[in-house]
Design an enzyme around this catalytic site. Structure first.
Site, PDB file in Angstrom:
ATOM      1  N   VAL A 263       0.865  -1.178   0.000  1.00 33.60           N
ATOM      2  CA  VAL A 263       0.000   0.000   0.000  1.00 33.60           C
ATOM      3  C   VAL A 263       0.900   1.225   0.000  1.00 33.60           C
ATOM      4  CG1 VAL A 263      -1.810   1.265   1.209  1.00 33.60           C
ATOM      5  CG2 VAL A 263      -1.783  -1.235   1.258  1.00 33.60           C
ATOM      6  N   CYS A 264       0.852   1.980  -1.075  1.00 32.15           N
ATOM      7  CA  CYS A 264       1.721   3.146  -1.247  1.00 32.15           C
ATOM      8  C   CYS A 264       0.986   4.387  -0.733  1.00 32.15           C
ATOM      9  CB  CYS A 264       2.080   3.292  -2.718  1.00 32.15           C
ATOM     10  SG  CYS A 264       3.415   4.434  -3.036  1.00 32.15           S
TER      11      CYS A 264
END
Length: 468
Positions: free
Chosen positions: A267-268
């Site tokens: 998850v950026c």
């Protein structure tokens, strides 16, 4: 019991001195032979009527040969097959043999205990169906009861709850290490915030035995290519929490449906320290919380035009090229979202089975309607007319066509929404396949699929009629 597991014959030796045996032996030899013949006829008739995979011409049951090779069993095969006991043979007042079906079936069940019959054969043989009287027929639920059970569990599914443990959590095999009281207190504080302030479209489960583990699901917002989808995230509070942010894993199913959500599960997000940021975008140990992380994912990641989440792409937001690229990205994203739905339906993450079943049972019709709407050429994420609006529109069209009056009294027709231009031909083909899979899965969950099933049946009938 003999070596083959069959009950041994009880002979009429010394034990035949009982009163019942004496009464039976009062019959002469001719009557006795007639009784045996009658029993054989009854058994043969029962085997034929129950259809144990035999032809109608052969009314006698043929046991597998290997099972009959034991010499202990075949020595007196003709008598042992019927498993009678002289003491159990009874007559009515007229001297005729009384057939006890219950006892007969039980004896046959004992006889066939040693045989390895296929399940399909066992299901057709009454005496192999051993019923548990204690359970009774009440243990089987009707479809209406199953639907009611799904609805009840869904309606009472809590937004926040504490479970014992997670067996399928992404970080289940990664120990958190040594922690202190401050760590525990801070996580309990996060729990209270989540329980109190969670948005209606986010559900969370935390672990009683592993306080470091958390699982959340976010329902895709309306107006986006993620609408009505379920997106699952596993989080772990590390031993350095809250000095450092939690680590978060996205259950992607191998699909990258957003620039911020990688196929590998990464998850950026600046708040998680997995992307650069400044000021309030970064994690603050004093103020940042797990609730903030989940709301940020919902609002900033699962948005209307995720194409522009890619760094540098926002500069093309107002150009025709940028809009065309964003539309193509949304088409692909919605297909991936549908595949994610199937993934969740077929393999629901632990502790969320009731939510998955209830959600898609409730929203199944709307999702299928959206699929059809988009396949007709409308933009992904656009508002789909509901059933009432569709029925009202059809009624208006009927009234306008049958009025026969002057055009001055006709109602102005609403403008049709713009259709997608230049859409890839593969979109409709891929969506048609996904639609069929979703229809099947939603139908199993009890969603309102009647309209679409009727349409499919009508289409198949027309195709069959047109076939040569």
């Amino acid at each position: 019991m003999d070596a083959a597991g069959y009950p041994k014959m009880q002979g009429g030796g010394a034990s035949s001195s009982s009163s019942s045996s004496a009464s039976c032996r009062a019959a002469d030899a001719a009557v006795w032979d007639a009784v045996q013949q009658q029993k054989r006829q009854r058994c043969q008739g029962s085997s034929s009527n129950d259809q144990v995979g035999l032809s109608t011409e052969n009314n006698s049951f043929q046991a597998p040969e290997p099972e009959l090779q034991n010499s202990d069993c075949v020595e007196d095969e003709e008598e042992d097959y019927y498993l009678y006991d002289e003491d159990d043979v009874c007559y009515d007042d007229d001297g005729d043999y009384e057939f006890d079906e219950t006892d007969f079936n039980q004896q046959l069940a004992d006889k066939f205990d040693g045989l390895d019959l296929p399940p399909g054969v066992e299901a057709t043989v009454p005496w192999l169906q051993k019923k548990d009287i204690a359970d009774g027929p009440s243990t089987f639920k009707s479809m209406a009861e199953l639907d009611a059970d799904i609805t009840k569990k869904y309606e009472f599914f809590k937004q926040f709850d504490v479970v014992e443990n997670f067996l399928d959590h992404h970080y289940a095999d990664k120990p958190v290490g040594k922690t202190g009281k401050d760590w525990t207190k801070r996580i309990q504080y996060d729990w209270k915030l989540l329980e109190k302030d969670l948005p209606a479209s986010i559900y969370v489960r935390v672990s009683e035995n592993r306080m470091d583990l958390l699982r959340a699901v976010i329902i895709g917002p309306q107006g986006t290519p993620y609408h009505d989808g379920l997106f699952f995230f596993d989080a772990q509070f590390t031993s350095t929490y809250p000095s450092t942010p939690p680590v978060v894993y996205y259950h992607s199913g191998g699909l990258r449906l957003n620039p911020n959500l990688y196929a590998c599960g990464k998850v950026c997000l600046s708040l998680l320290g997995t992307w650069s940021g400044s000021g309030c975008e970064k994690w603050n140990s004093a103020h940042s919380t797990m609730l903030q992380v989940l709301v940020s994912i919902q609002a900033l990641v699962l948005n209307e035009n995720p194409y522009f989440n890619e760094p540098g792409y926002e500069t093309y937001a107002n150009s025709a090229t940028g809009q065309k690229s964003a539309m193509d990205y949304n088409d692909t994203t919605f297909q991936y979202s549908c595949r994610t739905m199937l993934y969740s339906l077929r393999r629901s993450p632990q502790h969320f089975d009731a939510l998955v079943a209830g959600h898609f049972r409730h929203r199944g019709h709307a999702i299928l309607a959206a699929c059809k709407y988009y396949m007709e050429g409308h933009k992904v994420g656009s508002v789909v007319p509901n059933k009432d609006e569709e029925d009202a529109k059809q009624q208006d069209d009927t009234d306008a066509g049958g009025s026969g009056g002057s055009s001055s009294g006709a109602k102005p027709q609403p403008e049709k929404p713009d259709l997608c231009k230049g859409r890839a031909a593969s979109f409709k083909t891929n969506m048609a396949v996904l639609f069929e899979e979703l229809l099947m899965e939603f139908n199993v969950k009890g969603a309102d699929t009647k309209k679409f099933c009727d349409e499919k049946l009508k289409k198949n009938q027309q195709a069959a009629a047109a076939a040569p």
